[in-house]
Design an enzyme around this catalytic site. Structure first.
Site, PDB file in Angstrom:
ATOM      1  N   LYS A   1      38.334 -16.136  63.820  1.00 22.90           N
ATOM      2  CA  LYS A   1      38.365 -15.932  65.274  1.00 22.90           C
ATOM      3  C   LYS A   1      39.315 -16.952  65.935  1.00 22.90           C
ATOM      4  O   LYS A   1      39.227 -18.151  65.639  1.00 22.90           O
ATOM      5  CB  LYS A   1      36.946 -16.085  65.831  1.00 22.90           C
ATOM      6  CG  LYS A   1      36.856 -15.750  67.288  1.00 22.90           C
ATOM      7  CD  LYS A   1      35.441 -15.901  67.811  1.00 22.90           C
ATOM      8  CE  LYS A   1      35.456 -15.786  69.318  1.00 22.90           C
ATOM      9  NZ  LYS A   1      34.224 -16.247  69.920  1.00 22.90           N
TER      10      LYS A   1
ATOM     11  N   PHE B   1      49.944  16.133  69.421  1.00 22.90           N
ATOM     12  CA  PHE B   1      49.449  15.964  70.788  1.00 22.90           C
ATOM     13  C   PHE B   1      50.297  14.896  71.461  1.00 22.90           C
ATOM     14  O   PHE B   1      50.635  13.894  70.835  1.00 22.90           O
ATOM     15  CB  PHE B   1      47.973  15.527  70.789  1.00 22.90           C
ATOM     16  CG  PHE B   1      47.021  16.689  70.812  1.00 22.90           C
ATOM     17  CD1 PHE B   1      46.898  17.517  69.719  1.00 22.90           C
ATOM     18  CD2 PHE B   1      46.254  16.947  71.944  1.00 22.90           C
ATOM     19  CE1 PHE B   1      46.024  18.598  69.734  1.00 22.90           C
ATOM     20  CE2 PHE B   1      45.380  18.027  71.975  1.00 22.90           C
ATOM     21  CZ  PHE B   1      45.269  18.852  70.872  1.00 22.90           C
TER      22      PHE B   1
ATOM     23  N   CYS C   1      45.824  14.951  66.345  1.00 20.07           N
ATOM     24  CA  CYS C   1      45.173  14.836  67.655  1.00 20.07           C
ATOM     25  C   CYS C   1      44.734  13.387  67.922  1.00 20.07           C
ATOM     26  O   CYS C   1      44.334  13.040  69.019  1.00 20.07           O
ATOM     27  CB  CYS C   1      43.973  15.783  67.670  1.00 20.07           C
ATOM     28  SG  CYS C   1      43.241  16.020  69.259  1.00 20.07           S
ATOM     29  N   ALA C   2      44.796  12.541  66.888  1.00 21.46           N
ATOM     30  CA  ALA C   2      44.337  11.156  67.046  1.00 21.46           C
ATOM     31  C   ALA C   2      45.228  10.415  68.026  1.00 21.46           C
ATOM     32  O   ALA C   2      46.417  10.700  68.136  1.00 21.46           O
ATOM     33  CB  ALA C   2      44.356  10.445  65.698  1.00 21.46           C
TER      34      ALA C   2
ATOM     35  N   ASN D   1      42.371   2.236  72.312  1.00 18.08           N
ATOM     36  CA  ASN D   1      42.622   3.067  73.504  1.00 18.08           C
ATOM     37  C   ASN D   1      41.365   3.866  73.848  1.00 18.08           C
ATOM     38  O   ASN D   1      40.345   3.731  73.178  1.00 18.08           O
ATOM     39  CB  ASN D   1      43.831   3.978  73.251  1.00 18.08           C
ATOM     40  CG  ASN D   1      43.619   4.855  72.040  1.00 18.08           C
ATOM     41  OD1 ASN D   1      42.725   5.696  72.027  1.00 18.08           O
ATOM     42  ND2 ASN D   1      44.404   4.643  70.988  1.00 18.08           N
TER      43      ASN D   1
ATOM     44  N   ASP E   1      55.149   6.360  62.002  1.00 17.13           N
ATOM     45  CA  ASP E   1      54.861   7.550  62.804  1.00 17.13           C
ATOM     46  C   ASP E   1      54.290   8.643  61.886  1.00 17.13           C
ATOM     47  O   ASP E   1      55.020   9.244  61.090  1.00 17.13           O
ATOM     48  CB  ASP E   1      56.173   8.014  63.470  1.00 17.13           C
ATOM     49  CG  ASP E   1      55.928   9.136  64.465  1.00 17.13           C
ATOM     50  OD1 ASP E   1      55.039   9.966  64.210  1.00 17.13           O
ATOM     51  OD2 ASP E   1      56.629   9.182  65.482  1.00 17.13           O
ATOM     52  N   ILE E   2      52.980   8.870  61.981  1.00 23.35           N
ATOM     53  CA  ILE E   2      52.301   9.783  61.039  1.00 23.35           C
ATOM     54  C   ILE E   2      52.843  11.207  61.177  1.00 23.35           C
ATOM     55  O   ILE E   2      53.211  11.842  60.184  1.00 23.35           O
ATOM     56  CB  ILE E   2      50.764   9.774  61.266  1.00 23.35           C
ATOM     57  CG1 ILE E   2      50.223   8.355  61.081  1.00 23.35           C
ATOM     58  CG2 ILE E   2      50.071  10.746  60.311  1.00 23.35           C
ATOM     59  CD1 ILE E   2      48.767   8.184  61.442  1.00 23.35           C
TER      60      ILE E   2
ATOM     61  N   LYS F   1      60.457  15.005  66.581  1.00 23.19           N
ATOM     62  CA  LYS F   1      59.581  14.906  65.408  1.00 23.19           C
ATOM     63  C   LYS F   1      59.720  16.118  64.500  1.00 23.19           C
ATOM     64  O   LYS F   1      59.278  16.093  63.369  1.00 23.19           O
ATOM     65  CB  LYS F   1      58.122  14.757  65.846  1.00 23.19           C
ATOM     66  CG  LYS F   1      57.934  13.552  66.717  1.00 23.19           C
ATOM     67  CD  LYS F   1      56.599  12.911  66.540  1.00 23.19           C
ATOM     68  CE  LYS F   1      56.477  11.741  67.503  1.00 23.19           C
ATOM     69  NZ  LYS F   1      55.389  10.852  67.231  1.00 23.19           N
TER      70      LYS F   1
END
Ligand SMILES: Cc1cc2nc3c(=O)[nH]c(=O)nc-3n(C[C@H](O)[C@H](O)[C@H](O)COP(=O)(O)O)c2cc1C
Length: 397
Positions: free
Chosen positions: A289, A323, A274-275, A210, A306-307, A341
């Site tokens: 490949k 975040f 925040c990642a 991302n 989910d950290i 959460k």
């Protein structure tokens, strides 16, 4: 209480009889949380040994401007990059004159010229030397440059004279050094921050990721360190510079980030997620490949752990800030995230607006907690980070 947690202090020891007090000053600085490196002047080395200062500071003692073993021979530059404040105690009349003149004829004076950190000087000398016009003029010059003078005390001197010129007490010197830094409720706290983008491999050359640059997270790392916290930074793909004062742990995938966070979470007071973590990883990512063969390629994506939710579920959970980067129904989704959460605060980032959020230097966010919904208007990520922490301290600590 003054604190030097996380702070890097250079103690310059120059040629005064009171140099024998330097190991005690090192200890008092360490007691307040500082890491100390000593620079010994030529005169200082006549009064105290390198070995005692090395043993007490647990760091190599520096004294040689011409050290060929130093990184590219530029030790004065390396030390100036490392240091948060320079303290000269004891400061001899000769060293004070050197600094007033802006000389760079030894390692200590060279580091001072390169560095833009606070400089504190604790003179120690015979009262006649201290009262001399030359010395007083030099001190006035230093004061006009905003250099802090730690006043010597009055009393019996080594030479037998009685009067002003005795080195200030080591504890008082250490406390005055600490008072140069802001002390907040974050001082002494342990903070784990994740930042940057995770990378999910498709094959050895392709991946899903991302736009996160890590800039917002790094601004938080820097602000936490400035406020005296000990920071562990677990970072993915970033386009920003790491802070050498945090414990920096690199990861690539979301699974690796999850493992490293869980490995390091015990004992942390605060967790800031925040990642930009990928919600999915590629099932059966290929070791070789993938070649095109004219057919469609279908990738199956599986959900990542989910950290933030897993940290929030811990029995001894730190205070957690998440975040939420959203593009539509932003407030509603962020409130849901806060509730589902079980974290203490959510920083909502509307990333539908290209001017804020991902990969830019400014941000506009909303601080959400159970009792608060506060917008932080558009400003630099550095300022936004400070504002987030100010609100967090008020609301959550
Ligand atoms: C026994 C002795 C004691 C000294 N004590 C002091 C002192 O307390 N303060 C001071 O400014 N100079 C003192 N000096 C003079 C300095 O050591 C001398 O000026 C030296 O060049 C300082 O070098 P530096 O500034 O590079 O450390 C003393 C000299 C001797 C021989």
């Amino acid at each position: 209480m003054n604190s030097l947690t996380n702070k890097h202090i250079i103690l310059g020891v120059s040629g005064s009889i009171s140099a024998y007090k330097a190991p005690d000053i090192v200890r008092r600085l360490q007691d307040l949380g500082a890491q100390v490196k000593v620079i010994l002047t030529k005169g200082g080395a006549k009064f105290i040994t390198e070995l005692s200062l090395q043993s007490i500071s647990k760091n190599k003692v520096h004294y040689n401007l011409w050290d060929e073993d130093a990184k590219l021979g530029m030790e004065h530059i390396e030390l100036a990059k490392w240091v948060d404040a320079i303290l000269i105690a004891p400061a001899s009349a000769n060293t004070i004159a050197n600094i007033a003149l802006g000389k760079a004829n030894d390692l200590l004076s060279s580091v001072i010229l390169v560095s833009d950190t606070p400089l504190l000087i604790a003179p120690a000398m015979n009262l006649k030397m201290y009262q001399s016009h030359a010395l007083q003029d030099n001190l006035s010059t230093l004061i006009s440059r905003h250099i802090i003078i730690i006043k010597p005390e009055s009393g019996e001197q080594a030479c037998g004279d009685v009067g002003i010129g005795r080195l200030a007490e080591p504890l008082s010197i250490a406390k005055q050094t600490a008072s140069q830094f802001i002390n907040t409720k974050l001082t002494g706290k342990k903070v784990l921050i994740t930042l940057g983008a995770t990378i999910e491999a498709i094959d050895p050359v392709r991946f899903i990721s991302n736009h996160s640059s890590g800039k917002m997270g790094m601004a938080l790392v820097n602000a936490c360190i400035e406020m005296g916290a000990s920071v562990t930074c677990i970072y993915g793909n970033i386009t920003t510079i790491l802070n050498p004062k945090s414990n920096n742990i690199p990861i690539i995938s979301a699974q690796q980030m999850h493992t490293k966070v869980m490995d390091n979470i015990t004992g942390q007071d605060i967790f800031i997620a925040c990642a930009a973590v990928s919600d999915f990883f590629v099932k059966n990512a290929k070791n070789q490949k993938i070649k095109k063969d004219g057919k469609n390629l279908i990738l199956e994506l599986l959900p990542n752990k989910d950290i933030l939710a897993d940290v929030c579920k811990l029995k001894e959970k730190p205070i957690c800030i998440g975040f939420a980067a959203e593009t539509q129904n932003t407030l509603k989704k962020a409130k849901k995230k806060l509730k589902n959460k079980g974290c203490d605060a959510i920083i909502l980032n509307d990333v539908s607006n290209a001017y804020f959020g991902f990969n830019v230097d400014e941000n506009e966010v909303v601080f959400l907690s159970q009792n608060l919904n506060k917008k932080i208007a558009k400003k630099s990520k550095k300022k936004v980070a400070k504002k987030i922490l100010e609100i967090f301290i008020k609301e959550c600590l």
